[in-house]
Scaffold this active site. Structure first.
Site, PDB file in Angstrom:
ATOM      1  N   GLY A  12       0.791  -1.229   0.000  1.00  0.00           N
ATOM      2  CA  GLY A  12       0.000   0.000   0.000  1.00  0.00           C
ATOM      3  C   GLY A  12       0.818   1.271   0.000  1.00  0.00           C
ATOM      4  N   ASN A  14       1.631   3.226  -2.637  1.00  0.00           N
ATOM      5  CA  ASN A  14       0.933   4.242  -3.424  1.00  0.00           C
ATOM      6  C   ASN A  14      -0.350   4.682  -2.728  1.00  0.00           C
ATOM      7  OD1 ASN A  14       2.227   5.073  -5.969  1.00  0.00           O
ATOM      8  ND2 ASN A  14       2.276   2.880  -6.398  1.00  0.00           N
ATOM      9  N   MET A  90      -3.298  -6.871  -7.517  1.00  0.00           N
ATOM     10  CA  MET A  90      -2.717  -7.926  -8.342  1.00  0.00           C
ATOM     11  C   MET A  90      -3.755  -8.974  -8.758  1.00  0.00           C
ATOM     12  SD  MET A  90       0.246  -6.753  -8.618  1.00  0.00           S
ATOM     13  CE  MET A  90       1.131  -8.098  -9.395  1.00  0.00           C
ATOM     14  N   LYS A  91      -4.852  -8.491  -9.279  1.00  0.00           N
ATOM     15  CA  LYS A  91      -5.875  -9.388  -9.810  1.00  0.00           C
ATOM     16  C   LYS A  91      -6.500  -8.714 -11.021  1.00  0.00           C
ATOM     17  CE  LYS A  91      -9.953 -12.099  -8.556  1.00  0.00           C
ATOM     18  NZ  LYS A  91     -10.716 -11.713  -9.762  1.00  0.00           N
ATOM     19  N   ILE A  92      -6.627  -9.474 -12.097  1.00  0.00           N
ATOM     20  CA  ILE A  92      -7.191  -8.916 -13.312  1.00  0.00           C
ATOM     21  C   ILE A  92      -8.693  -8.717 -13.135  1.00  0.00           C
ATOM     22  CG2 ILE A  92      -7.605  -9.338 -15.762  1.00  0.00           C
ATOM     23  CD1 ILE A  92      -4.991 -10.949 -15.799  1.00  0.00           C
ATOM     24  N   LEU A  93      -9.162  -7.538 -13.461  1.00  0.00           N
ATOM     25  CA  LEU A  93     -10.582  -7.228 -13.329  1.00  0.00           C
ATOM     26  C   LEU A  93     -11.370  -7.863 -14.480  1.00  0.00           C
ATOM     27  CD1 LEU A  93     -10.276  -3.445 -12.453  1.00  0.00           C
ATOM     28  CD2 LEU A  93     -10.822  -5.298 -10.866  1.00  0.00           C
ATOM     29  N   ASN A 107      -4.987   2.982 -13.191  1.00  0.00           N
ATOM     30  CA  ASN A 107      -3.990   2.045 -12.679  1.00  0.00           C
ATOM     31  C   ASN A 107      -2.609   2.653 -12.879  1.00  0.00           C
ATOM     32  OD1 ASN A 107      -2.964  -0.525 -11.730  1.00  0.00           O
ATOM     33  ND2 ASN A 107      -2.375  -0.953 -13.850  1.00  0.00           N
ATOM     34  N   HIS A 109       1.360   1.339 -13.543  1.00  0.00           N
ATOM     35  CA  HIS A 109       2.098   0.138 -13.956  1.00  0.00           C
ATOM     36  C   HIS A 109       3.581   0.487 -14.080  1.00  0.00           C
ATOM     37  CE1 HIS A 109       2.888  -3.689 -15.889  1.00  0.00           C
ATOM     38  NE2 HIS A 109       3.561  -3.044 -16.827  1.00  0.00           N
TER      39      HIS A 109
END
Length: 212
Positions: A12, A14, A90-93, A107, A109
């Site tokens: 956390g 950011n 860290m989970k694809i929406l 987001n 990256h």
């Protein structure tokens, strides 16, 4: 005052930068809630220290990804959030979630997109012999790390650098540019129209604001 939701999976850092920016008034908005897909994410402790409501959604508790994202979406809707900030989530929406909140998800990256989407970006940059790396803030669409780019920051890669050196340099930039982009959004300066990012009514280039 606009409301922000932050989605996390880990430390956390950011999130903390955004909490600090809100508390100082740099971002004229309120963090309404923090959501994690990991029960032990340290970012949850950061949220609790700032008296921000938290929600934990674990994949094993849901029939499928669609149901998990539907319930997360309902949770966010209850807070009437204006912006969803992915900060190390860290989970694809799922497509349904992205469509539900289209134009309201950003987001960050750790690469100069479209270069190196996905994981292990620092190592990939070293192996490619790159002399620079960086970080990208972008709108989220249904393609992983593929949404309209808003802002990028570059950092040098020196000959003897390791992954940790580049990561530290990159993260320092992240803590500056992510709160700035959030500020643009909540001040109604930043929007997404038909897949293109606009700042102050003008379309941004493919590399985002202030590209070379």
């Amino acid at each position: 005052m606009k409301k922000i939701a932050v989605l996390i999976s880990g430390q956390g850092n950011n999130l903390q930068a955004i909490i600090d920016a809100c508390e100082k008034g740099f971002i004229p908005a309120k963090i309404a809630c923090v959501v994690s897909n990991k029960a032990d994410a340290f970012g949850l402790e950061r949220a609790k220290s700032a008296v921000i409501p938290t929600g934990v959604f674990l994949r094993q508790n849901f029939i499928n990804n669609q149901e998990m994202d539907r319930q997360i979406g309902d949770y966010l809707a209850n807070f009437d959030v204006d912006l969803i900030v992915l900060a190390g989530y860290m989970k694809i929406l799922t497509s349904d979630f992205v469509q539900r909140f289209n134009g309201k998800i950003i987001n960050i990256h750790p690469s100069l997109l479209p270069k190196y989407p996905g994981l292990n970006t620092y190592q990939r940059a070293i192996e490619a012999g790159d002399t620079e790396h960086g970080t990208t803030v972008h709108f989220v669409n249904e393609e992983v790390d593929g949404g309209a780019i808003i802002l990028q920051a570059k950092v040098p890669i020196f000959p003897n650098d390791n992954v940790e050196d580049i990561e530290l340099r990159t993260r320092e930039q992240e803590y500056h540019i992510y709160p700035m982009v959030v500020k643009w959004f909540v001040e109604n300066r930043l929007t997404l129209k038909e897949g293109i990012a606009y700042l102050d009514g003008k379309p941004l280039s493919a590399q985002g604001y202030a590209c070379e």
